[in-house]
Scaffold this active site. Structure first.
Site, PDB file in Angstrom:
ATOM      1  N   GLU A 198       0.732  -1.387   0.041  1.00 53.11           N
ATOM      2  CA  GLU A 198       0.134   0.126  -0.004  1.00 53.11           C
ATOM      3  C   GLU A 198       0.740   1.330   0.105  1.00 53.11           C
ATOM      4  O   GLU A 198       0.738   2.030   0.947  1.00 53.11           O
ATOM      5  CB  GLU A 198      -1.042  -0.013   1.164  1.00 53.11           C
ATOM      6  CG  GLU A 198      -2.006  -1.162   1.009  1.00 53.11           C
ATOM      7  CD  GLU A 198      -3.309  -1.015   2.078  1.00 53.11           C
ATOM      8  OE1 GLU A 198      -2.919  -0.241   3.217  1.00 53.11           O
ATOM      9  OE2 GLU A 198      -4.148  -1.739   2.068  1.00 53.11           O
ATOM     10  N   GLU A 255      -5.421  -8.213  -0.375  1.00 46.91           N
ATOM     11  CA  GLU A 255      -6.340  -8.082   0.644  1.00 46.91           C
ATOM     12  C   GLU A 255      -7.707  -7.620   0.444  1.00 46.91           C
ATOM     13  O   GLU A 255      -8.043  -6.839  -0.507  1.00 46.91           O
ATOM     14  CB  GLU A 255      -5.695  -6.673   1.564  1.00 46.91           C
ATOM     15  CG  GLU A 255      -4.482  -6.930   2.086  1.00 46.91           C
ATOM     16  CD  GLU A 255      -3.777  -5.992   2.968  1.00 46.91           C
ATOM     17  OE1 GLU A 255      -4.821  -5.226   3.647  1.00 46.91           O
ATOM     18  OE2 GLU A 255      -2.784  -5.709   2.888  1.00 46.91           O
TER      19      GLU A 255
HETATM   20  O1  AHR Z   1      -5.408  -5.900   6.877  1.00 40.96           O
HETATM   21  C1  AHR Z   1      -5.306  -4.944   7.596  1.00 40.96           C
HETATM   22  C2  AHR Z   1      -4.337  -3.606   6.958  1.00 40.96           C
HETATM   23  O2  AHR Z   1      -5.178  -3.322   5.812  1.00 40.96           O
HETATM   24  C3  AHR Z   1      -3.005  -3.987   6.255  1.00 40.96           C
HETATM   25  O3  AHR Z   1      -1.996  -3.850   7.198  1.00 40.96           O
HETATM   26  C4  AHR Z   1      -2.981  -2.945   5.297  1.00 40.96           C
HETATM   27  O4  AHR Z   1      -2.242  -3.217   4.380  1.00 40.96           O
HETATM   28  C5  AHR Z   1      -4.520  -2.553   4.807  1.00 40.96           C
HETATM   29  O5  AHR Z   1      -4.690  -1.150   4.973  1.00 40.96           O
END
Ligand code: AHR
Length: 504
Positions: free
Chosen positions: A175, A294
């Site tokens: 990210e 994610e």
């Molecule tokens: O999954 C939780 C968090 O969400 C992770 O650390 C990050 O990559 C995202 O913002």
């Protein structure tokens, strides 16, 4: 009565499901690692501290690639802190989650955990491009993957791991578009460091597969321009671009929440368009695939409220963070997100459910106590087990409902996967909160004669959940009345339900 319809025909397919679509994510965050998968002294822990009760659930869940060690955590990660004798490892401040990282669980333990899950589990390692760069990525790669005869590979062997870890899949940071990320970068800055890191990693081992960071959400201001800029630098050097998305009801708007997959599908399609646009501009024959590394339902607003109350001088070890307890409604949305991924299996070839244990997770544990399945466990386990094969092209003709966020939306969200042996599994969600939805599926050119199983996740109380006190309150039940006759499957989908219908 309003009926939802579609046709299945083996001549019309989307693509083959890559097993990596059923990946997950273990981050050093809250209790995902500590008292989640790793708890020395727990009655169910083995000699290395791995909880066998959790391991059993992880196997049942059917996860494949497991991304590690973050997430936001990776942007402050010093890999060398996490190797060697555990008692010598340093304690560090983790800025991402305002916690103390003991490094008691590290790289070697992660690989041991994966090996214990079984051959279906594959490492997916992220390198730190927040506070570190090319050199540290190369060192980590050498430590992990080089067989022997160099300083770092011999260090791994001296630490007790004779065999290289064989990590093929690597994320180039996490990210990096997010201002919350330690070492946050502009697209130009990230594109350059990602390209240089990728080039060097490939020099060391041309067989690695690399994921460049895309946007942390479709609503980011830099979305699409970020992908285009990063890909201009990295197109020939990486294999995937990442996508992240989390969904929650906003202001109690459940109808829009139930339609979250509309956003997920448009996100995927927009990233595909951006990748192909850059490919066309570069006159490249190469195709960049998507790593949706994610995704989940996450009550992020609650977490953001909690984060503002952090005691600044308190850096706890493994605090309870992001421990969302999922309802049946959440599980139906979650199932729909899985359907969205399967519907794009031609381009989404890696996906990671964030996360695996305790932190926005399908598996929960209590320190010193039991482990149990959240409601979201069931759609994932079913999709991972039966969603293997070729995704059939499902175009639904469905009654619709009105949502404030996405306008007119289909009540039915569905996909179907045909296994190598010819059996077909339909995954379907009825988004209607009060009414059942009749389903009529025409089966063309498919040699199917019987319904093997209709499994339903729904409840008279859509807010029902599994908890420590009532860990088995919610579980799938058999559906009633589905029929297969004259080349048609007919069924009635309960209100607000996730359905798996297996045809043999
Ligand atoms: O999954 C939780 C968090 O969400 C992770 O650390 C990050 O990559 C995202 O913002």
């Amino acid at each position: 009565m309003r009926t939802a319809r579609f046709t299945l025909d083996p001549a019309f397919t989307i693509g083959e499901v890559n097993p990596r679509l059923f990946g997950s994510f273990v981050e050093h965050l809250g209790r995902c690692v500590y008292t989640g998968i790793f708890e020395p002294g727990h009655p169910a822990a083995d000699a290395d501290g791995i909880r066998q009760d959790v391991l059993d659930l992880v196997r049942e869940l059917g996860v494949t690639a497991i991304r590690y060690p973050g997430g936001n955590f990776v942007s402050g990660y010093k890999w060398e802190d996490s190797v060697g004798p555990a008692e010598d490892r340093p304690r560090r401040l983790d800025l991402a989650w305002h916690s103390t990282e003991t490094n008691r669980f590290g790289l070697s333990e992660y690989i041991a955990f994966l090996r214990r899950i079984g051959p279906q589990a594959e490492p997916m390692m992220a390198v730190n491009l927040g506070t570190r760069g090319v050199a540290e990525a190369l060192e980590l790669q050498e430590y992990a993957n080089h067989p022997s005869g160099t300083d770092l590979s011999d260090r791994r062997r001296a630490h007790g791991d004779k065999d290289p870890y064989g990590i093929r899949l690597w994320c180039l940071g996490n990210e990096m578009d997010g201002p919350w990320q330690t070492g946050h970068k502009t697209a130009e800055e990230y594109g350059r460091i990602a390209a240089e890191t990728a080039r060097a990693m490939r020099q060391q081992d041309p067989s690695v597969e690399l994921v460049a960071c895309g946007s942390s959400g479709q609503s980011m201001e830099t979305f699409a321009e970020w992908e285009a800029t990063v890909l201009k630098e990295t197109y020939d050097l990486v294999d995937y671009i990442s996508l992240h998305a989390y969904y929650e009801p906003v202001d109690g708007d459940l109808d829009s929440f139930l339609a979250s997959a509309v956003d997920m599908e448009s996100f995927i399609e927009n990233v595909v368009a951006t990748c192909d646009h850059i490919g066309a501009r570069l006159k490249s024959k190469k195709r960049i695939n998507l790593s949706f590394d994610e995704w989940n339902v996450w009550y992020m607003t609650r977490w953001q409220e909690q984060a503002t109350t952090f005691e600044q001088d308190d850096w706890p070890e493994a605090p309870r963070l992001l421990e969302d307890n999922y309802s049946v409604t959440d599980a139906v949305v979650f199932g729909s997100l899985l359907i969205a991924l399967l519907r794009h299996a031609d381009r989404v070839t890696v996906a990671c459910l964030a996360q695996l244990v305790n932190v926005i997770a399908p598996i929960m544990t209590e320190p010193g106590g039991p482990a149990w399945r959240q409601t979201t466990f069931f759609p994932f386990a079913q999709a991972s087990r039966y969603g293997r094969g070729r995704v059939l092209d499902v175009r639904v003709d469905s009654p619709t409902y009105e949502t404030s966020k996405y306008g007119e939306t289909d009540l039915l969200h569905a996909t179907a996967v045909r296994a190598e042996d010819g059996t077909v599994t339909v995954f379907a969600v009825n988004r209607d909160r009060t009414e059942s939805l009749p389903l009529d599926v025409a089966l063309n050119g498919l040699d199917l004669t019987r319904i093997v199983e209709h499994s339903v996740l729904a409840d008279a109380d859509p807010d029902a959940r599994n908890t420590l006190d009532e860990p088995e309150r919610v579980a799938p039940h058999p559906g009633e009345g589905a029929q297969l006759a004259d080349g048609r499957l007919t069924a009635v989908l309960e209100p607000l339900s996730w359905n798996m219908i297996r045809l043999g």
